[in-house]
Design a protein around this motif. Structure first.
Motif, mmCIF file in Angstrom:
data_model
loop_
_atom_site.group_PDB
_atom_site.id
_atom_site.type_symbol
_atom_site.label_atom_id
_atom_site.label_comp_id
_atom_site.label_asym_id
_atom_site.label_seq_id
_atom_site.Cartn_x
_atom_site.Cartn_y
_atom_site.Cartn_z
ATOM 1 N N ALA A 30 65.059 9.144 57.957
ATOM 2 C CA ALA A 30 64.062 9.837 57.148
ATOM 3 C C ALA A 30 62.723 9.817 57.866
ATOM 4 N N ARG A 31 61.911 10.835 57.601
ATOM 5 C CA ARG A 31 60.599 10.922 58.230
ATOM 6 C C ARG A 31 59.578 11.374 57.194
ATOM 7 N N LEU A 32 58.365 10.892 57.355
ATOM 8 C CA LEU A 32 57.269 11.325 56.512
ATOM 9 C C LEU A 32 56.920 12.762 56.883
ATOM 10 N N VAL A 33 56.966 13.663 55.922
ATOM 11 C CA VAL A 33 56.619 15.055 56.205
ATOM 12 C C VAL A 33 55.130 15.177 56.469
ATOM 13 N N LYS A 34 54.334 14.637 55.516
ATOM 14 C CA LYS A 34 52.883 14.699 55.691
ATOM 15 C C LYS A 34 52.241 13.767 54.683
ATOM 16 N N ASP A 35 51.189 13.052 55.116
ATOM 17 C CA ASP A 35 50.427 12.211 54.188
ATOM 18 C C ASP A 35 49.410 13.112 53.505
ATOM 19 N N LEU A 36 49.757 13.574 52.305
ATOM 20 C CA LEU A 36 48.924 14.543 51.611
ATOM 21 C C LEU A 36 47.670 13.920 51.023
ATOM 22 N N ASN A 37 47.661 12.606 50.893
ATOM 23 C CA ASN A 37 46.523 11.940 50.270
ATOM 24 C C ASN A 37 46.244 10.623 50.979
ATOM 25 N N ALA A 770 72.990 13.937 43.091
ATOM 26 C CA ALA A 770 74.105 14.459 43.864
ATOM 27 C C ALA A 770 73.613 15.627 44.697
ATOM 28 N N ALA A 771 73.871 15.582 45.989
ATOM 29 C CA ALA A 771 73.416 16.635 46.891
ATOM 30 C C ALA A 771 74.323 16.683 48.099
ATOM 31 N N ALA A 772 74.715 17.918 48.462
ATOM 32 C CA ALA A 772 75.486 18.146 49.677
ATOM 33 C C ALA A 772 76.742 17.294 49.737
ATOM 34 N N GLY A 773 77.409 17.126 48.581
ATOM 35 C CA GLY A 773 78.651 16.391 48.572
ATOM 36 C C GLY A 773 78.503 14.898 48.655
ATOM 37 N N LYS A 774 77.296 14.400 48.535
ATOM 38 C CA LYS A 774 77.039 12.963 48.569
ATOM 39 C C LYS A 774 76.213 12.582 47.349
ATOM 40 N N ALA A 817 65.264 16.744 45.829
ATOM 41 C CA ALA A 817 66.186 17.879 45.926
ATOM 42 C C ALA A 817 66.674 18.016 47.352
ATOM 43 N N ALA A 818 67.838 18.637 47.501
ATOM 44 C CA ALA A 818 68.375 18.965 48.817
ATOM 45 C C ALA A 818 68.186 20.459 49.038
ATOM 46 N N VAL A 819 67.579 20.806 50.137
ATOM 47 C CA VAL A 819 67.343 22.206 50.483
ATOM 48 C C VAL A 819 67.800 22.401 51.922
ATOM 49 N N ARG A 820 68.744 23.348 52.094
ATOM 50 C CA ARG A 820 69.339 23.584 53.406
ATOM 51 C C ARG A 820 69.960 22.279 53.912
ATOM 52 N N ASP A 821 69.563 21.826 55.085
ATOM 53 C CA ASP A 821 70.176 20.633 55.669
ATOM 54 C C ASP A 821 69.251 19.423 55.591
ATOM 55 N N ALA A 822 68.499 19.310 54.508
ATOM 56 C CA ALA A 822 67.591 18.173 54.364
ATOM 57 C C ALA A 822 67.507 17.752 52.907
ATOM 58 N N LEU A 823 67.342 16.458 52.720
ATOM 59 C CA LEU A 823 67.066 15.909 51.408
ATOM 60 C C LEU A 823 65.599 15.508 51.390
ATOM 61 N N TYR A 824 64.880 15.953 50.357
ATOM 62 C CA TYR A 824 63.471 15.611 50.229
ATOM 63 C C TYR A 824 63.313 14.567 49.126
ATOM 64 N N ALA A 838 61.354 13.579 54.308
ATOM 65 C CA ALA A 838 62.516 14.443 54.524
ATOM 66 C C ALA A 838 63.598 13.647 55.225
ATOM 67 N N LEU A 839 64.805 13.815 54.738
ATOM 68 C CA LEU A 839 65.955 13.131 55.312
ATOM 69 C C LEU A 839 66.892 14.198 55.842
ATOM 70 N N GLY A 840 67.020 14.268 57.158
ATOM 71 C CA GLY A 840 67.894 15.273 57.754
ATOM 72 C C GLY A 840 69.351 14.980 57.458
ATOM 73 N N LEU A 841 70.106 16.017 57.119
ATOM 74 C CA LEU A 841 71.533 15.882 56.852
ATOM 75 C C LEU A 841 72.283 16.657 57.925
ATOM 76 N N GLU A 842 72.936 15.930 58.788
ATOM 77 C CA GLU A 842 73.611 16.556 59.927
ATOM 78 C C GLU A 842 74.968 17.099 59.494
#
Length: 911
Positions: A30-37, A770-774, A817-824, A838-842
């Motif tokens: 997982a990676r920090l997308v952005k420190d908004l605050n 539940a997202a992307a079968g996991k 939520a999971a959007v495309r190949d990432a879990l946020y 964001a957590l990339g889902l390979e």
């Protein structure tokens, strides 16, 4: 059994009945997308004091330390009032107490130590009252109480020790009332309580021990009232309260243990009021709170543990046989605390074993003692504290699991309870992203200061509009829903209050839809649900109360659906749930009480479904959940208590599913979730405790799924989440603590998924998604704190994804939520506060995925057959080799078909 080879045409004709296998995805770091605050935090730190229509409290913005703040406006927002101590340490205001037009408090300005201060609600009117003990040590005032326009408190002046003082708000009018115990030791007054025209408190004169004293504010009128326990040890009075013209307190007379006493307020008028346990053992009553003629308190006995008790001030103590309500059955008890009378009820913190420490309410009856609102789902609880009555409503501080300890305001109803965070421009610890949705390939979400859009990169994460997201008087954290190509959301500005907004994904295209209630109060839209190309929601325009509204995203298309409770009263529609082109919800028309209603967005077609409980009380439908073409809900018909009901939206299709617990108590179904067209829920049948149940909508098909904690004890299942046709939930089997459980819908297939935290303490899984079968969820293994875990339902398939915040505190992740190949998700790494991650889902290639769409279905078997008979357009390698034999043959098609139709051996991912 022999199976004939199916032709490609027959197979193509069976596409509708084929089943798709979940995509095999593996989590990347997982990676920090952005420190908004990156600025700081805002945390409520004290109980407030009311000053007119404002509330003063202590809060910490992360930069100035704990200082004095004011909470005002509608919807309310907090702002700093005065910084009494420069720097990050703060003056730490405490014991805020209103006396007339002033609020007194104690604070430490870093020079004079902790002393007495006062404020009139302005920065200029906030000043030191008196430096009682000169020097940096301070007099440390405490136990502030108001009586007769003056403030009384305990303070240490140095030479005379800690004694009783009084103040009129001026330096000259701040004086020692009496030196009860001459010398530097002091009498140490505490538990100050004004009642019956006098001030009562506990003090130690050095001869009688710690006993009950009274004062009229003069030295001559300050004297020992009652020596309950003769000798120097003293009875140590505590928790003073008054009800029915009597003074109540707890004390230990040396024979009965610590129990409840009462006094007429005059010498010789004290007597033991209630000996809960009898004999020398103590029930240790506390939090004595008066509501009219009734005294509420917390006490413990061997059978029920520490529970809520109530007694009339005129009660014959011998008539009281047990607690008012056994909130957590068994010897552990619910541990009531912070009892506070507000209006005609008492609010308090308690834990029932399911919801953690949450806010409860009681009207003095067993049936009227109930959970007020579950602010933080799961067993952790929001731990409400600092409760202050505001008419029929109240203020309290609570931790919702996302925003830290925050101030909340309530009008006395669950739906009218809202988090009152800092206003625009005030930094908070976290941006606390929430309500993530996708529109045209971009992510949209709300934070404390606005609506944001993101493509998953730091540079592509931008704020569309500086609006306050969440926190309206509807008592929720905001909503964003896609409706007809746009997003509709609830948002707030200081000028318009909390109203309905819309966005097309651009800054210029983000605007308020309609100012339903002009002015700063706002209409507070909530309970929103999409119905076709329309949004249905609850709002208050100031004329009709909280009623059902609709909007197509335009001002002209935003209107009241129906005034269900005619006039300014509120029908307060809740639990809006869509089913087959209509929305079902609970509402009160003022005649039938809260009952089940339906609407398709038109006034004439907004109508009562069924009056389940005749009369004004109503059946109070709650926890609506759609499953298998029906909506299930909990309702009380007045005879069977809260039980499971179902509806198809028609009167004749609305009926009791099953009387799980015969009799008026009810099984209290809750925690409902659907999987594979079946409803799963928790209920108590009176024999097995609160356990996991399932229902197909019929009486015979509604049954106990598994007695997870065998016997009458409860496993308290909660947080169910569906993964395909399986269900995952949290439960405590009495051996492993609260851990994740898995079920395929059968008793034999209901099992402990994994013991994350070995031993009886449990990992307390929460925020299941539940997202992307996991299945993703937060849990603590006992060492890493609450972190993100992933499960696929297989033995050995549950693992820690990442220790985002190393150490015992944990990142407390909330999958969004999971959007495309990432879990946020929202998580706190200990450095940036709660921010967007964001957590990339390979994606891994599937054996047998002949068309390369990432799924296994009948089209893959057809493609394999076609490729065997003609060349061209065929994928190579394991995409054609479903059985893993190393070559391509008709066996690959048969193997895949066997899996799809008969659930044979799974093709699985490519090596």
């Amino acid at each position: 059994m022999r199976h004939a080879l199916l032709s490609p045409a027959v197979i193509l004709g069976s596409l509708a009945s084929s089943a798709a296998r979940p995509e095999p995805l593996e989590a990347q770091p997982a990676r920090l997308v952005k420190d908004l605050n990156p600025l700081g935090r805002f945390v409520a730190l004290s109980a407030p004091a009311a000053l007119g229509d404002r509330l003063l409290l202590a809060a910490d913005d992360g930069a100035s330390g704990s200082e004095l703040w004011v909470l005002e406006g509608s919807p309310p927002a907090a702002r700093p009032l005065a910084e009494l101590r420069s720097g990050s340490q703060g003056s730490e205001p405490r014991d805020l107490t209103a006396v007339g037009a002033l609020v007194f408090f104690t604070a430490d300005d870093g020079v004079r130590g902790r002393e007495l201060w006062r404020t009139d609600g302005t920065a200029g009117g906030t000043r030191l009252v008196k430096d009682i003990r000169e020097g940096p040590e301070g007099s440390d005032p405490a136990h502030l109480a108001a009586m007769g326009g003056r403030l009384y408190f305990a303070a240490d002046g140095g030479a005379e020790g800690r004694e009783l003082w009084a103040s009129d708000g001026t330096e000259g009018g701040t004086v020692l009332v009496k030196d009860i115990r001459p010398g530097a030791a002091g009498s140490d007054p505490a538990w100050l309580h004004a009642a019956l025209g006098r001030l009562y408190f506990a003090a130690d004169d050095g001869a009688s021990g710690r006993e009950l004293w009274a004062s009229d504010g003069t030295p001559a009128g300050t004297a020992l009232l009652e020596d309950v326990r003769a000798g120097p040890e003293g009875s140590d009075p505590r928790d003073l309260a008054s009800a029915g013209g009597l003074l109540f307190f707890t004390a230990d007379d040396g024979a009965s243990g610590r129990e409840v006493w009462r006094s007429t307020g005059r010498p010789g008028g004290a007597a033991l009021f209630l000996d809960v346990l009898g004999g020398p053992a103590s029930s240790d009553p506390s939090d004595l709170t008066a509501l009219g003629e009734t005294l509420f308190f917390a006490a413990g006995d061997a059978a029920t543990g520490r529970e809520l008790w109530a007694a009339s001030a005129a009660l014959d103590p011998g008539r009281l046989r047990g607690p008012l309500a056994d909130i957590l059955p068994g010897p552990q008890g619910s541990a009531p605390a912070h009892l506070t009378a507000a209006g005609s009820r008492v609010f308090f913190q308690a834990q029932d074993g399911v919801h953690g420490a949450e806010l409860w309410v009681s009207d003095g009856t067993a049936d009227g003692t109930r959970l007020f609102r579950d602010l933080r789902e799961g067993p952790s609880g929001s731990s409400p504290s600092h409760i202050l009555p505001l008419g029929e409503g109240l203020f309290f501080a609570a931790e919702d699991g996302v925003n830290g300890l925050q101030p909340w305001l309530s009008d006395g109803t669950p739906e009218g309870s809202a988090r009152a965070s800092a206003g625009p421009g005030v930094p908070t610890q976290s941006s606390s992203p929430r309500s993530l949705v996708e529109l045209d390939g971009a992510l949209y979400f709300g934070v404390f200061d606005g609506l944001w859009r993101s493509d998953g990169t730091p540079e592509g994460t931008v704020r569309l509009r500086e609006i306050f997201f969440g926190g309206g008087a509807g008592g929720f954290t905001g909503f964003i829903l896609p409706v007809d190509g746009r997003l509709l959301l609830g948002a707030q500005t200081p000028e318009e209050g909390y109203e309905l907004w819309a966005t097309d994904g651009t800054s210029e295209g983000t605007a308020m839809v309609k100012d339903i209630l002009p002015g700063p109060k706002g209409s507070n839209p909530s309970e929103a649900v999409r119905l076709g190309r329309t949004l249905l929601f609850k709002a208050d325009d100031g004329a009709w109360g909280q009623e059902l509204w609709r909007s197509d995203g335009t001002a002209a298309g935003t209107a009241l659906v129906k005034d269900i409770l005619p006039g300014p009263g509120a029908s307060a529609p809740v639990f809006l749930t869509e089913l087959n082109g209509v929305v079902l919800f609970a509402a009160d028309d003022g005649v039938r009480g809260k009952e089940l209603w339906r609407s398709d967005g038109g006034e004439l077609r907004t109508e009562l479904v069924l009056d389940i409980r005749a009369g004004r009380d109503g059946s109070v439908p709650s926890a609506l959940a759609a499953a298998g073409g029906l909506v299930f809900f909990s309702a009380d018909d007045g005879a069977r208590g809260a039980e499971l009901w179902r509806t198809d939206g028609s009167p004749e299709g609305t009926r009791l599913v099953r009387d799980v617990l015969p009799g008026p108590r009810g099984s209290a179904p809750s925690s409902m979730a659907a999987a594979g067209g079946v409803l799963y829920f928790s209920a108590d049948d009176g024999e097995h405790g609160t356990e996991i149940w399932r229902s197909d909508g019929t009486e015979e098909g509604t049954r106990l799924l598994k007695d997870v904690f065998p016997g009458p004890e409860s496993s308290f299942p909660g947080l169910p989440a569906a993964l395909g046709e399986a269900i995952c939930f949290s439960a405590d089997d009495g051996e492993h603590g609260a851990e994740p459980w898995w079920s395929d819908g059968t008793e034999g297939g209901t099992r402990l998924l994994v013991d994350i935290a070995p031993g009886p303490q449990g990992s307390f899984p929460e925020s299941l998604l539940a997202a992307a079968g996991k299945l993703f969820f937060a849990a603590s293994d006992g060492e890493s704190g609450a972190e993100l875990w992933i499960a696929d339902g297989r033995e050995g398939g549950t693992t820690l994804v990442q220790d985002i915040n190393p150490g015992p505190q944990g990142s407390r992740p909330v999958p969004l939520a999971a959007v495309r190949d990432a879990l946020y998700l929202a998580a706190d790494d200990g450095a940036h506060g709660r921010e967007l991650w964001a957590l990339g889902l390979e994606r891994r290639e599937l054996r047998g995925d002949a068309d390369g769409d990432g799924k296994l279905n009948v089209t893959d078997a057809v493609r394999i057959l076609l490729c065997l008979f003609r060349s061209g357009g065929c994928l190579e390698g394991c995409a054609m080799d479903s059985d893993g034999s190393g070559d391509r043959s008709i066996r690959d098609a048969l193997h895949l078909l066997s899996y799809l139709f008969l659930r044979g051996p799974s093709p699985g991912p490519c090596p």
